[in-house]
Design an enzyme around this catalytic site. Structure first.
Site, PDB file in Angstrom:
ATOM      1  CG  HIS A   1      -2.089   0.657   1.159  1.00 46.02           C
ATOM      2  ND1 HIS A   1      -1.696   2.182   2.079  1.00 46.02           N
ATOM      3  CD2 HIS A   1      -3.316   1.088   0.607  1.00 46.02           C
ATOM      4  CE1 HIS A   1      -3.021   3.214   1.495  1.00 46.02           C
ATOM      5  NE2 HIS A   1      -3.482   2.008   1.113  1.00 46.02           N
TER       6      HIS A   1
ATOM      7  CG  ASN B   1     -11.377   3.856   0.913  1.00 40.69           C
ATOM      8  OD1 ASN B   1     -11.640   4.709   0.068  1.00 40.69           O
ATOM      9  ND2 ASN B   1     -10.222   2.937   0.755  1.00 40.69           N
TER      10      ASN B   1
END
Length: 382
Positions: free
Chosen positions: A167, A258
């Site tokens: 990530h 998100n």
């Protein structure tokens, strides 16, 4: 590179040649007799393969044509070319006009951008030239599994701050992928990237880990703290760290979250007033269906299907407000390179954002516009 294709050779050169013209061909043979026929026809042997039943020769076209009719020859083909898989300008960088800055020599040199994340791959070819300091507040460990289906990267921990998740490396490439003829180009290819590892290989970090990373970033005097991380609730320790860094002049930017589609659902630390919260857009300028929204959102940036670096020198496509955030961090680095600091970076980004028809709780001031932020018109790319 994912989604790319190689250029294949065309037969037009051989087909267009006259009978006496010299052409370069690969000859695949069935037997030693075929090999000898090819060698005998050659004006020059370019390559006689060690293990493959192939020779590359230069010969007159009429001799090559005769070889093609020989029963001991499998094929005759023009020795065409393939091209290296070139460096890619991801759609997000193109959409926010980072390429305009690059074309005008704006690469971010002299600015310091800290990626507070899972670390950065310490030997990635798109990142090593611009890697500065690293600091780990969690342990790099590629062994063992993760809860909730997360995956650790198959990446050796050469440094304590190496990326054991992918990530952080992905975010680093978006912010500052090197302009080096391979991989991807980031928003600010010449900024100095600093790996502040506050998340482990499973993508998790404690409030204390993250607060310590923010404090460390501020104490180094770095310009930008990019935080593609978040949670549903805040923390007093993290709030203290955010306030401390803001007072020190660090520009703080974080992913809105998100949790979309939803309303008034921006996570922390993005929800803190000291931090610029970033929502995510798709390539058609619509709000990404996963993007959190709320009054704290100040700007939007590309976050759907973003191609960037991952561990072990690789590349992959990810989606999330995590991907939108380093677009903003990279452009903030460009501004810092030109002497803009802290709160002035924030106001400049907001004042130069492009309206794309989304609500203020969806995109804040609008879509990130790298060219406008630094005073360029989007047509100034030559």
């Amino acid at each position: 590179m994912a989604g790319a294709s190689v250029a294949t050779a065309s037969a037009s050169g051989l087909a267009a040649a006259k009978s006496g013209d010299t052409v370069e061909v690969n000859v695949g043979f069935k037997s030693e007799s075929g090999r000898q026929k090819a060698l005998s026809a050659a004006d020059e042997v370019v390559r006689d393969f060690n293990s493959l039943d192939i020779v590359t020769i230069r010969a007159a076209k009429k001799a090559v044509t005769a070889l093609d009719n020989n029963p001991n020859v499998r094929y005759v083909e023009e020795n065409g070319t393939m091209e290296a898989l070139a460096e890619t300008l991801p759609w997000g960088q193109d959409r926010v006009d980072s390429d305009v800055l690059h074309a005008n020599g704006e690469l971010g040199a002299g600015a310091d951008v800290a990626i507070l994340d899972t670390g950065i791959d310490s030997d990635h070819p798109d990142l090593t030239d611009k890697l500065g300091k690293g600091k780990a507040f969690t342990t790099c460990d590629t062994s063992g599994g993760c809860r909730f289906g997360a995956q650790k990267a198959d990446n050796t921990c050469y440094e304590s701050w190496d990326d054991d998740n992918n990530h952080g490396t992905h975010c680093a490439g978006i912010a500052a992928g090197d302009d080096n003829s391979q991989g991807v180009i980031g928003a600010a290819p010449d900024v100095t990237l600093h790996a502040v590892k506050v998340l482990d290989g499973c993508g998790s970090g404690s409030f204390s880990d993250i607060a310590a990373g923010i404090e460390y970033t501020a104490d180094q005097g770095w310009d930008v703290a990019s935080m593609s991380l978040g949670g549903d609730s805040g923390s007093s320790a993290m709030k203290d760290a955010v306030q401390y860094a803001s007072d020190k002049g660090v520009f703080l930017v974080a992913a809105a979250g998100n949790d979309g589609p939803c309303t008034d659902c921006v996570g922390y630390p993005a929800a803190y007033s000291e931090v610029m919260a970033v929502s995510s857009t798709a390539s058609d300028d619509t709000l990404s269906d996963f993007s959190s929204t709320g009054p704290e959102v100040e700007i939007a940036a590309p976050g759907t299907d973003i191609y960037s670096s991952v561990a072990n020198g690789g590349y992959d496509t990810y989606s999330g407000t995590s991907m939108a955030t380093p677009h903003v961090a990279g452009v903030a680095g460009q501004l810092a390179s030109n002497g803009t600091t802290g709160s002035s970076i924030r106001s400049t980004l907001k004042n130069s954002a492009e309206s794309i028809g989304l609500g203020s709780n969806e995109s804040g001031s609008g879509l990130l516009d790298a060219a406008a932020a630094l005073g360029y018109d989007s047509s100034d790319d030559t």
